[in-house]
Design a protein around this motif. Sequence first.
Motif: not given
Lengths: 375, 524, 419, 348
Positions: A23-35, C152-165
């Motif tokens: 779980a730690v691994l997967v979550t960290s991966l998500v975090l890294v990917v999402a920055g 993902l929605a939070d990441r991808l739609f925020t700040g896009v015209e008409g979109g949001g988290p």
Amino acid sequence: MTSARWRSTLLGIAAPLLAIALAVLVTSLVLVVAGDPVGKVWQTLLFVHSKEAARSRAVVNIINSATVYYFSALAVAIGFRMRLFNIGVEGQYRFAAFAAAYLGASVTLPKPLHVLFVLVVAMLAGALWAAVPALLKVTRGVSEVISTIMLNSIATALVAWLLRKASAKGGTSLNLSTKTLPDSAHVGGISIGFLDTKVQVYGLVFLAVVAGAVYWFAIERTRFGFDLRATGRSETAAVASGVDVRRMVVAAMLLSGAVAGLVGIPALVGTAPYNYSLSTQSGLGFTGIAIALLGRNTALGIAVGALLWAYLDIAANPLQIQAGVSTQLVTIMQGTIVLSVVVAYELVRRYRVSSEQRRVAAALRPGPAAQGAAA
Amino acid sequence: MPAHPSPVDTSHPVEVVIAAAAPAVTLRGITKRFPGVVANRDIDIEVAKGTVHAIVGENGAGKSTLMKILYGMQKPDEGTIAVDGSEVVFSSPADAIAVGVGMVHQHFMLADNLTVLENVVLGAERLHGIRDAARTRIRELSTAYGLDIEPDRLVEELGVGARQRVEILKVLYRGAKTIILDEPTAVLVPQEVDELFDNLRELKSEGLTVVFISHKLDEVLSVADEITVIRRGTTVATVRPGEVDARGLAELMVGSELPSPETRESTVTDQTVLSLEHVTLRAADGRDVLSEVSLQVRRGEVLGIAGVEGNGQSELVETILGIRKPQEGTIRLQGEDITGWSTRRRREAGIGYVPEDRHRHGLLLEAPLWENRVLGHQTQRPNVRGPLLDRAGARRDTERIVRDYDVRTPGIDVLASALSGGNQQKLIVGRELSGEPVLLVAAHPTRGVDVGAQAQIWDAVRDARAAGLAVLLISADLEELIGLSDTLQVILRGRLVAREDPSRVTPESLGASMTGLGRGEGAA
Amino acid sequence: MSTVTDIPAVTGRPLAAARRPAWQRALLALVGGILLLSVVRVVTGADELSSSGTLSSALALAVPIGLAGLGGLWAERAGVVNIGLEGMMIAGTFGAGWMGYQHGPWLGLVAGIVFGAVGGLLHAVATVTFGVDHIISGVAINILGLGATQYLADRLFTGVEGGGPTQSPQIPSVSTFTVPGTGWLLTLEKHHWLFVSDVAALLRALTFEVSWFTLIALLLVIGSFFVLWRTTFGLRLRSCGEDPWAAESLGVKVLRYKYAGVVASGALAGFAGAFLAEVAANVYREGQTGGRGYIGLAAMIFGNWRPGGLAGGALLFGYTDGLQFRRGEESVHALLLLLAAGLIVFGVVMLVRRRALQGVLSLLVGVAVLVLFLVTDSVAQDFISMTPYVATLLVLALASQRLRPPAADGVVYRKGEGH
Amino acid sequence: GCGGSSSPSGSGAGAAPSSGSSSAPSTAGSSAPSSGTSAGGDLKIGVAYDVGGRGDQSFNDAAAAGVDKFKSETGATVQEAAAVNGESDAAREERLTQLAEGGYDPILVVGFVYATALSKVAPQYPDTHFAIVDSTDAKGANIANLTFAEDQGSFLVGVAAALKSKTHNVGFVGGVDTPLINKFERGFKAGVEAGKSGTKVQVKYLTQPPDFSGFGDPAKGKTAAKGMYDAGADVVFQAAGGSGAGVFQAAAAAKAMAIGVDSDQAKTAAASVKSVIITSMLKKVDVASYDFIKSVADGSPLTGEKVYDLKAGGVDYATTGGQVDDIKSTLDDYKQKLISGAITIPSK
Ligand SMILES: Nc1ncnc2c1ncn2[C@@H]1O[C@H](COP(=O)(O)OP(=O)(O)OP(=O)(O)O)[C@@H](O)[C@H]1O
Ligand SMILES: Nc1ncnc2c1ncn2[C@@H]1O[C@H](COP(=O)(O)OP(=O)(O)OP(=O)(O)O)[C@@H](O)[C@H]1O
Ligand SMILES: [Mg+2]
Ligand SMILES: [Mg+2]
């Protein structure tokens, strides 16, 4: 024998550890990917930089949340043990919490009796709501999966209507709530001495412990529990052994509903505002399903699962406020943990099987003494 | 390609004479381990083309496992397989089918909710599609081999005999050259066995090879060209029928005498334990499944019910057990009317039950043995004390059963599913004879059980009978039925149609009266 | 010994040949249903009961449920219980929203399907490869689907015209088709004639401004039946749900078919999500599925694990759900009459079958409902929202249920470990 | 939670409010470095949003817009956190405590669900200034209760609906059947009756609490509105949050009229439906939140009940698109009467 026992305890610990690692691994991966800041997130989750007071509060809050989850998961688990899928805990507990809050506020009773009254009403109401799918199943063969899904929605509409009728609020308030329970129905919180906080543990935490113990005892040590488990493992064999499956369905469903009825009660009698309102917690029934499964339907496993779940829930706030990461991360972690746990158990199981086979092969070599079917 | 046995092999007491052509199947040094058990150890077998090759051995000896390996369902840990002289490695049954190996499993491998057609064409759709061409082909095969199979029936509607024939048809449909039959005769009546053997001979004459597993040694002797004996996971001998008789074969297997099911002196008393009076049971669609069944079983008596499977035996048993409720008639146990009683209450009153389908009705496969000891006796000592389970008592008694009935198991904490079929059966019989029952309802108590264990079970039943047990026995093994019973009745289409005297009837005449052709004294 | 020949065999059922073929029975039921509804409509004057508007709403509400149910069907026919439909559907709404607002509805649909299929794949990996309990995996996927899309929605739609988290920008509409030259249907419908107008309304609902997605969904129901019951692939897939060990013993690559079934299941749930985001609405919106995945599952069980049955279940739900939005107080009140009739008929049938308790109970309730119908003239708002749930329960309770799930549904299958 | 929702439980809501939220970088929890220098630049503002949080295109966003405005003027620090669907009071309490403990002051709390939690936390931090939007349940010396006269605003759009309707048949779609949305309904009905007596009002709520999915299910919004248009309505007022988009779609399909809510939706809705929105009921949470923060910065913090009604400019109707220009004088007439108290709206 002792070395074998050692191995099996070791393997027993291996599964949860492996699960957490996954779980730690997967979550960290998500975090890294999402920055997102990985280190910061983990520090926050572990309350590394929190103040002592915050940490203490967190402990109490975790216990409180877990108490509530525990009832919910226990209710689900009772059904699961005989392959009855009660998705209806959600509707059952909300109906019961309303009934208990409403009726509890409309009677006058001395202290211990009043609390008892609230508990009994809640359990009866939960059981009543669960009786509908039970009867539909045994008399008309309606799948409990469908009926409980439908009854959740029916409970929503029904309780919303009842609450509107019963609401004590008025004036400018935009909330709806039942009347406040009188003092005699309150269960005082417990302060934990060494924790530096004013937040108190629900008095009914003991009821959860008792419920867990009763559950364990009833399932593992009684005839009733045996019949229940037998039905879950093989309905045909259970019938042949004399189990009345219809009666078991009704009994399990009613018990499940009665326990579900308790879900809303620790908060109702334990903290202000001592009523049922629009801001009363919802969704606990679904959480209960996940936790029951996480805890493999055992009393102890569910307790661990409930604490873990509650811990992640509680961590959501600092995660937002301190690490600036969206709370959805917690949801992702919860989902990941559920999957990791089961996958880890499976991996350990496979390892156990293959190592057992190797052991047999090794034991075979010495001589004819080890021959034969029994090894 | 090593088509001949390697020189390392010298352990065979009787050497196989190798035919000129490459053998159909050669197994060399096969070893297979399961957790806690070595199922096969260094097995060597050679099966000549165009022969019927039987494999015999005790329960749990490893026969089924070996056959599953030959059919690609399980991978051997060690050893090689050669088909038609060339070495093969199977990773799934598809590979085995591809080189012409087919298998009929004893626990049917049929999907109940699919039609016969669907079950047969599954996996072999490329041959004739899944519709009309396939249907035609099935009818052809059915006629050619006299299998009497209707392709569009749902499998769940078929009796066991028909299912067995569907299994054989499946193999034939794929054009297998080597056919493995794992205990195909356990569920068949003698006529059906004869038909099957006729089929086997026909197959053989067409050049096919048959590998055949059975616990019925005289059958084996009558049909096999060669017999391999497996003991405790390894081959101990390969013999020809002419060289050995049933007794010798049994000795090779277990080192004991071939037992006989004969009951010596009568212990029948005049105290009625079970009586059914005009019991009629209807199916949901209103048809009679049992009509006007009346019978009596007395203390010390074994009442045998003979009949082709699917003529109401299961329903009769389930009615006595209270699993089904009859529409008319009365059931009495020791004089008391128990018609309205629940199954639980009946079992508490002393009815023991050996069900015909042990996996569905007799065991919790995913539970340890000691919990299976409790099953069906949840309200009785030593399993419970009041409303509580008595784990220690149940465990102790399970150990007793394992000891007394020679259940081969690593321990009482293993799951029931890990036991071989025969050992599961022994556990059930041991359990049902515990706690001094007054009536035992036993359906096929020795099905799939090896000769040694069979004798033990028969002895146990006889001892209990002598001590006053009443037994209602249903069996497809007519020798067993005739040998054990004090009284015999024949069931046909839900009615008791004939009464036979076990001391005079032969399996052949009994078989005839079971199919409604024979002549017996009319009975109600 | 001569008495035996005329006794019927115990095994074997009355032959199905005596019954009409399925399509004839379905047609008969349809005509009967419309007639019944029509009579109630004429008696009560509640025209919304069978207006083309109601029926097209019913269709629109039924499609996502039916698609989800179809998803459930594919998985469960392959022996994998899929309670994760909701999560896969959520993934579908997100995929449709994300791709749809940028590249149009059709690519949005593709993305919705792909996202759903990814959820299915995850479920397949967990249940088929790792042998995890199907319910656990499904629950986990529901949680993951929710969390991941919100993240993902939070990441991808925020700040896009008409979109949001919580929502995507607007997705361009999917085009619809109208069968030309069917205007007279409306005229016919407006006459409110017995039966004729109802049929006209039904035809109009099916021919006027129907979304292409709806059409595809209907074709998928028929297609699923064809693929699962008429092809080799379908036979093998179903055999994995009935008896994977038997299938394995015949060389069927069970794992492969289970994967196919579960991934298809996810794809269909994803389609359901895309439909919600693109046809039922024009945006991805957090929480938009609102439990429809579960309802889809219920529809599948309702339909006895068959495409026609589940379509019926979805339509029943969609119809009663839609009806509450069409002058609900009056329309749902009219349904009471239907219900009373149903209960009374059922009660009589039960009495004839000598099931006194059920018969009397049903009669009593039926009469009570009838009285309720007669003394009131509308149903209060508060109760209208219960309509689809209560209706589903009642239909299930009244219809005799002979459910037949695939025999090995939910059973964890491990290669080579059959009994 | 699986069957639940994820929509604002506080308010019927619409699309993004007018003031500047789309231009502001809106990552939750960002604490931008202060650039401004005016009074309040050293303020650490805490915001606890209702479910959905910043960017929900709804009333959370409206609150955020007020905060953003203040921040851009002064460069104050902002710390935000959002509620989770269906959570417990304890979780809400913890959120507020963490903000207070972190030294944030003032703290803006959005949504009536926080009332219980706030009434427990506020007394523990007497020096921190709290404001709660949409609730008068939590009282205290350091709490400002910012509420809105939604009924007044709804009254005005009700009048507009009645006057614009040619069929004398209008509709109201509420997201979730809560007292807050009931307030919109009451005002709207009264306005319709005033505008044209005898006009029929069809009412439909999409879900019942605690199922808040009615605020986020455009499919349901569309079905409900379509049902109303088919039944003769030609104007529908939606107070249904995210479900409102479906109402607009239905209006466009029926070539009929719709009325937006909370913000000026004729500006922010999708291009294809803008023209059907004849007006919107404005609920200026941005104004209220800005006012509150400003009051703290100025050293005269608001406390107690502050009602943002017509008089205070807290609610209004929108004129974008010019579709109500012809009846503007009538509407303004009613506005005056409401302000003066000549017209009151029943509270039940
Ligand atoms: N999948 C398995 N896992 C564990 N043990 C197994 C498995 N399959 C077989 N065994 C064990 O291997 C041994 C041999 O079993 P097998 O079924 O081959 O015996 P058998 O000769 O067919 O016996 P029977 O006459 O009872 O059918 C038994 O001890 C059985 O318990
Ligand atoms: N996965 C498993 N885990 C444990 N035991 C297993 C497993 N699979 C099979 N077994 C057991 O090993 C034995 C061998 O299986 P098999 O299918 O050959 O039955 P069998 O020996 O032919 O039974 P019978 O004698 O009734 O025909 C069976 O008794 C079965 O229950
Ligand atoms: Mg075997
Ligand atoms: Mg066997």
